[in-house]
Motif scaffolding. Structure first.
Motif, PDB file in Angstrom:
ATOM      1  N   MET A  24      50.898  17.582 110.833  1.00  0.00           N
ATOM      2  CA  MET A  24      52.064  17.992 111.630  1.00  0.00           C
ATOM      3  C   MET A  24      53.289  17.204 111.154  1.00  0.00           C
ATOM      4  O   MET A  24      53.197  15.980 110.956  1.00  0.00           O
ATOM      5  CB  MET A  24      51.812  17.707 113.114  1.00  0.00           C
ATOM      6  CG  MET A  24      50.689  18.545 113.705  1.00  0.00           C
ATOM      7  SD  MET A  24      50.357  18.176 115.457  1.00  0.00           S
ATOM      8  CE  MET A  24      49.356  16.693 115.315  1.00  0.00           C
ATOM      9  N   LEU A  27      57.681  15.015 113.512  1.00  0.00           N
ATOM     10  CA  LEU A  27      58.305  13.726 113.807  1.00  0.00           C
ATOM     11  C   LEU A  27      59.143  13.176 112.667  1.00  0.00           C
ATOM     12  O   LEU A  27      59.657  12.066 112.762  1.00  0.00           O
ATOM     13  CB  LEU A  27      57.222  12.696 114.190  1.00  0.00           C
ATOM     14  CG  LEU A  27      56.310  13.077 115.361  1.00  0.00           C
ATOM     15  CD1 LEU A  27      55.328  11.967 115.660  1.00  0.00           C
ATOM     16  CD2 LEU A  27      57.146  13.402 116.598  1.00  0.00           C
ATOM     17  N   HIS A  40      49.294   9.502 109.821  1.00  0.00           N
ATOM     18  CA  HIS A  40      48.255   8.885 110.647  1.00  0.00           C
ATOM     19  C   HIS A  40      47.637   9.943 111.542  1.00  0.00           C
ATOM     20  O   HIS A  40      48.355  10.586 112.311  1.00  0.00           O
ATOM     21  CB  HIS A  40      48.825   7.761 111.509  1.00  0.00           C
ATOM     22  CG  HIS A  40      48.630   6.412 110.915  1.00  0.00           C
ATOM     23  ND1 HIS A  40      47.553   5.615 111.196  1.00  0.00           N
ATOM     24  CD2 HIS A  40      49.358   5.735 110.005  1.00  0.00           C
ATOM     25  CE1 HIS A  40      47.634   4.513 110.501  1.00  0.00           C
ATOM     26  NE2 HIS A  40      48.723   4.545 109.772  1.00  0.00           N
ATOM     27  N   ALA A  41      46.339  10.130 111.441  1.00  0.00           N
ATOM     28  CA  ALA A  41      45.601  11.032 112.329  1.00  0.00           C
ATOM     29  C   ALA A  41      46.242  12.411 112.400  1.00  0.00           C
ATOM     30  O   ALA A  41      46.388  12.996 113.471  1.00  0.00           O
ATOM     31  CB  ALA A  41      45.470  10.428 113.729  1.00  0.00           C
ATOM     32  N   VAL A  43      49.354  13.404 111.684  1.00  0.00           N
ATOM     33  CA  VAL A  43      50.791  13.558 111.924  1.00  0.00           C
ATOM     34  C   VAL A  43      51.555  12.647 110.966  1.00  0.00           C
ATOM     35  O   VAL A  43      51.150  11.501 110.736  1.00  0.00           O
ATOM     36  CB  VAL A  43      51.159  13.262 113.396  1.00  0.00           C
ATOM     37  CG1 VAL A  43      50.895  11.826 113.774  1.00  0.00           C
ATOM     38  CG2 VAL A  43      52.617  13.606 113.672  1.00  0.00           C
ATOM     39  N   ILE A  45      54.317  10.180 110.223  1.00  0.00           N
ATOM     40  CA  ILE A  45      55.152   9.298 111.041  1.00  0.00           C
ATOM     41  C   ILE A  45      56.337   8.735 110.249  1.00  0.00           C
ATOM     42  O   ILE A  45      57.216   8.117 110.815  1.00  0.00           O
ATOM     43  CB  ILE A  45      54.353   8.148 111.700  1.00  0.00           C
ATOM     44  CG1 ILE A  45      53.589   7.329 110.666  1.00  0.00           C
ATOM     45  CG2 ILE A  45      53.418   8.699 112.775  1.00  0.00           C
ATOM     46  CD1 ILE A  45      52.916   6.082 111.263  1.00  0.00           C
ATOM     47  N   ARG A  46      56.334   8.987 108.915  1.00  0.00           N
ATOM     48  CA  ARG A  46      57.460   8.510 108.108  1.00  0.00           C
ATOM     49  C   ARG A  46      57.554   9.332 106.827  1.00  0.00           C
ATOM     50  O   ARG A  46      56.538   9.587 106.181  1.00  0.00           O
ATOM     51  CB  ARG A  46      57.249   7.039 107.767  1.00  0.00           C
ATOM     52  CG  ARG A  46      58.372   6.390 106.992  1.00  0.00           C
ATOM     53  CD  ARG A  46      59.580   6.141 107.872  1.00  0.00           C
ATOM     54  NE  ARG A  46      60.556   5.310 107.177  1.00  0.00           N
ATOM     55  CZ  ARG A  46      61.854   5.313 107.463  1.00  0.00           C
ATOM     56  NH1 ARG A  46      62.301   6.050 108.444  1.00  0.00           N
ATOM     57  NH2 ARG A  46      62.695   4.535 106.802  1.00  0.00           N
TER      58      ARG A  46
ATOM     59  N   SER B 148      50.074  11.506 117.442  1.00  0.00           N
ATOM     60  CA  SER B 148      49.294  12.658 117.002  1.00  0.00           C
ATOM     61  C   SER B 148      48.643  13.353 118.199  1.00  0.00           C
ATOM     62  O   SER B 148      48.657  14.588 118.303  1.00  0.00           O
ATOM     63  CB  SER B 148      48.229  12.214 115.991  1.00  0.00           C
ATOM     64  OG  SER B 148      47.510  13.315 115.533  1.00  0.00           O
ATOM     65  N   LEU B 151      51.502  15.134 120.189  1.00  0.00           N
ATOM     66  CA  LEU B 151      51.967  16.387 119.570  1.00  0.00           C
ATOM     67  C   LEU B 151      50.921  17.488 119.695  1.00  0.00           C
ATOM     68  O   LEU B 151      51.256  18.660 119.898  1.00  0.00           O
ATOM     69  CB  LEU B 151      52.259  16.151 118.083  1.00  0.00           C
ATOM     70  CG  LEU B 151      53.655  15.692 117.685  1.00  0.00           C
ATOM     71  CD1 LEU B 151      53.745  15.642 116.165  1.00  0.00           C
ATOM     72  CD2 LEU B 151      54.723  16.636 118.229  1.00  0.00           C
ATOM     73  N   THR B 199      56.209   1.176 112.447  1.00  0.00           N
ATOM     74  CA  THR B 199      56.838   2.405 111.960  1.00  0.00           C
ATOM     75  C   THR B 199      57.163   3.306 113.153  1.00  0.00           C
ATOM     76  O   THR B 199      58.167   4.005 113.160  1.00  0.00           O
ATOM     77  CB  THR B 199      55.891   3.153 110.998  1.00  0.00           C
ATOM     78  OG1 THR B 199      55.505   2.250 109.967  1.00  0.00           O
ATOM     79  CG2 THR B 199      56.557   4.371 110.386  1.00  0.00           C
ATOM     80  N   VAL B 200      56.327   3.248 114.176  1.00  0.00           N
ATOM     81  CA  VAL B 200      56.550   4.057 115.379  1.00  0.00           C
ATOM     82  C   VAL B 200      57.430   3.324 116.390  1.00  0.00           C
ATOM     83  O   VAL B 200      58.423   3.873 116.871  1.00  0.00           O
ATOM     84  CB  VAL B 200      55.205   4.461 116.028  1.00  0.00           C
ATOM     85  CG1 VAL B 200      55.427   5.182 117.355  1.00  0.00           C
ATOM     86  CG2 VAL B 200      54.409   5.354 115.071  1.00  0.00           C
ATOM     87  N   PRO B 254      61.487   1.353 109.804  1.00  0.00           N
ATOM     88  CA  PRO B 254      62.875   1.234 110.230  1.00  0.00           C
ATOM     89  C   PRO B 254      62.950   0.338 111.469  1.00  0.00           C
ATOM     90  O   PRO B 254      62.020   0.331 112.281  1.00  0.00           O
ATOM     91  CB  PRO B 254      63.255   2.677 110.596  1.00  0.00           C
ATOM     92  CG  PRO B 254      61.960   3.352 110.898  1.00  0.00           C
ATOM     93  CD  PRO B 254      60.846   2.568 110.283  1.00  0.00           C
ATOM     94  N   ASN B 258      60.326   5.132 115.052  1.00  0.00           N
ATOM     95  CA  ASN B 258      60.450   6.591 114.935  1.00  0.00           C
ATOM     96  C   ASN B 258      60.816   7.126 116.324  1.00  0.00           C
ATOM     97  O   ASN B 258      59.954   7.252 117.204  1.00  0.00           O
ATOM     98  CB  ASN B 258      59.124   7.190 114.437  1.00  0.00           C
ATOM     99  CG  ASN B 258      59.215   8.688 114.212  1.00  0.00           C
ATOM    100  OD1 ASN B 258      59.892   9.401 114.947  1.00  0.00           O
ATOM    101  ND2 ASN B 258      58.534   9.171 113.188  1.00  0.00           N
ATOM    102  N   ARG B 260      61.695  10.015 117.423  1.00  0.00           N
ATOM    103  CA  ARG B 260      61.062  11.279 117.850  1.00  0.00           C
ATOM    104  C   ARG B 260      59.648  11.025 118.365  1.00  0.00           C
ATOM    105  O   ARG B 260      59.204  11.625 119.337  1.00  0.00           O
ATOM    106  CB  ARG B 260      61.015  12.269 116.688  1.00  0.00           C
ATOM    107  CG  ARG B 260      62.361  12.864 116.358  1.00  0.00           C
ATOM    108  CD  ARG B 260      62.234  13.866 115.217  1.00  0.00           C
ATOM    109  NE  ARG B 260      63.360  13.722 114.317  1.00  0.00           N
ATOM    110  CZ  ARG B 260      63.477  14.322 113.153  1.00  0.00           C
ATOM    111  NH1 ARG B 260      62.523  15.106 112.708  1.00  0.00           N
ATOM    112  NH2 ARG B 260      64.526  14.129 112.397  1.00  0.00           N
ATOM    113  N   ALA B 261      58.946  10.128 117.700  1.00  0.00           N
ATOM    114  CA  ALA B 261      57.585   9.810 118.150  1.00  0.00           C
ATOM    115  C   ALA B 261      57.624   9.145 119.523  1.00  0.00           C
ATOM    116  O   ALA B 261      56.808   9.474 120.409  1.00  0.00           O
ATOM    117  CB  ALA B 261      56.906   8.893 117.131  1.00  0.00           C
ATOM    118  N   VAL B 264      58.263  11.824 122.198  1.00  0.00           N
ATOM    119  CA  VAL B 264      57.130  12.702 122.526  1.00  0.00           C
ATOM    120  C   VAL B 264      56.049  11.915 123.278  1.00  0.00           C
ATOM    121  O   VAL B 264      55.395  12.434 124.190  1.00  0.00           O
ATOM    122  CB  VAL B 264      56.594  13.399 121.251  1.00  0.00           C
ATOM    123  CG1 VAL B 264      55.741  12.496 120.398  1.00  0.00           C
ATOM    124  CG2 VAL B 264      55.797  14.632 121.609  1.00  0.00           C
TER     125      VAL B 264
END
Lengths: 52, 371
Positions: A24, A27, A40-41, A43, A45-46, B148, B151, B199-200, B254, B258, B260-261, B264
């Motif tokens: 997916m 994101l 990851h899993a 999706v 993520i970057r 994940s 989503l 990252t998230v 960053p 993230n 957007r993550a 969600v």
């Protein structure tokens, strides 16, 4: 993982061992075939970089 | 391979090891915790601890998703998996995690329809293909994996899929770190921060460590040179009297994470008031449940689950390993009663578990030879 093809918000990506996975991409910024993604899993993520 | 090969250069590794040595205060022993199980795996796969000076000790933290699942939650999963109409899905590592009596693999052998998936999206596909069955996904993992699940649930709602639910065991990394910092058992000099969690979530959630506890944090990548450079950055902070969150993994992480993550996750999940961690006990606000808006996808509401707390086996010292109090080799059952083939504790099950990393990459054999 490297993007191989795209369909309906989902990318088919190849891992370093060339196994294919459904990913997916909701994101991260829009992706193109050949882009590198951190996944990851199932999706991304970057977005790691555009296709060369 | 891009982003990989250039971070595995052995000569550069030796240069970094020399720089780490130069940054040390003579006679001082340093303890640095790698928070993430992915780092533990890399450290032993590549022998990173072998090139570090003797007085730099790497201590393994609680960041292995499989390792922290308590036995009672495994029992809950098995109870759901045994429902006649259920297809139970989970990541491969979870299949071998011991519950109070059985593993999910045992339940499968006894007739339950338990299937391994690579992602929650695979589980959703199974639900789509089996509209007459109830498909349950056993969700585990930290903030890297939670997006994940989130989503996937949004997709399930968008597609109006009614036979898909989730047992949510997602956990968050900051509360156990705070609990560790409050522990009198442990004296740490710094932290190698979890690159993919960051990252998230970004770097900001880790700022409490330097601010409240005066210890440096360096967010790190997972290749050998990433980890060596992160250790060097921690040592430089200590030698220069600095204490802050630094980011070694700038090619991926960053500072703000993230967004957007995070958005969600905020929509799909809510914080649990408390959650049990294997070996660490109950930790407040350390895990996620499905939010009220997504309650229809909550397997714990659709199925009856035992919800019973089960004490860890007395012989198992996963709790001390997860807190960094002991090394895997110091556990009484390591490599004897507890092996990857017949694990008693979770740390021996997942490749990211400290015990499995020690065992699989020959620490056990090498130490036995030395003795």
């Amino acid at each position: 993982m490297r993007v191989l093809s795209l369909r309906d918000g989902t990318a088919v990506c190849a891992d370093p061992e060339r196994a294919e996975h459904e990913v997916m991409t909701d994101l991260v910024d829009p992706v193109l075939v050949g882009d590198e993604l951190l996944v990851h899993a199932g999706v991304a993520i970057r977005h790691l970089g555009a296709a060369a | 391979v891009r982003f990989v090969d250039e971070f595995r250069d052995a000569q550069l590794g030796q240069v970094l090891a020399g720089e780490i040595l130069s940054a040390l205060e003579p006679g001082r022993h340093y303890k640095v915790m790698e928070v993430c199980g992915g780092h533990t795996h890399s450290i032993y796969k590549y022998g990173i601890d072998d090139v570090l000076p003797d007085n730099v000790e790497l201590v393994h933290g609680p960041g292995c998703p499989v390792c922290v699942i308590p036995m009672g939650r495994v029992d809950d999963g098995i109870a759901v998996a045994r429902h006649e109409n259920v297809i139970f899905t989970c990541f491969g590592d979870m299949l071998r995690v011991p519950g109070s009596e059985f593993t999910l693999l045992d339940a499968k052998a006894q007739g339950a329809d338990v299937r391994m998936v690579y992602s929650p999206l695979d589980a959703l596909r199974i639900a789509r293909e089996n509209p007459d069955r109830e498909v349950v996904f056993f969700a585990i993992g930290f903030e890297t994996t939670a997006p994940s699940t989130a989503l996937t649930l949004k997709r399930a709602r968008a597609e109006n899929i009614k036979n898909f639910t989730c047992i949510c065991n997602h956990v968050t990394i900051v509360p156990p770190l705070r609990a560790l910092m409050e522990s009198p058992d442990l004296r740490l000099d710094g932290f190698i921060g979890p690159g993919h969690v960051c990252t998230v979530v970004g770097a900001r959630p880790f700022e409490f460590i330097p601010a409240d506890y005066g210890r440096p944090v360096v967010i790190s990548g997972f290749e050998p040179l990433d980890i060596l450079q992160s250790v060097l950055m921690i040592m430089l902070q200590l030698s220069e009297g600095r204490c802050e969150v630094e980011n070694q993994y700038t090619r991926v992480v960053p500072r703000e994470g993230n967004l957007r993550a995070l958005e969600v996750m905020a929509e799909v999940f809510a914080l649990r008031p408390h959650f049990e961690w294997r070996g660490l006990g109950f930790i407040s606000q350390s895990a996620l449940r499905l939010s009220d808006a997504y309650a229809e996808f909550d397997a714990e509401q659709r199925f009856e689950v035992p919800g019973v707390r089960v004490a860890d086996p007395k012989a198992c010292q996963c709790g001390e390993v997860l807190k960094g109090v002991i090394k895997p080799l110091e556990c009484k059952v390591f490599g004897t009663a507890c092996t990857p083939e017949h694990a008693i504790g979770t740390c021996m099950v997942s490749p990211e578990g400290a015990c499995a990393a020690y065992y699989n990459y020959g620490r056990y054999a090498r130490t036995a030879e030395a003795v």
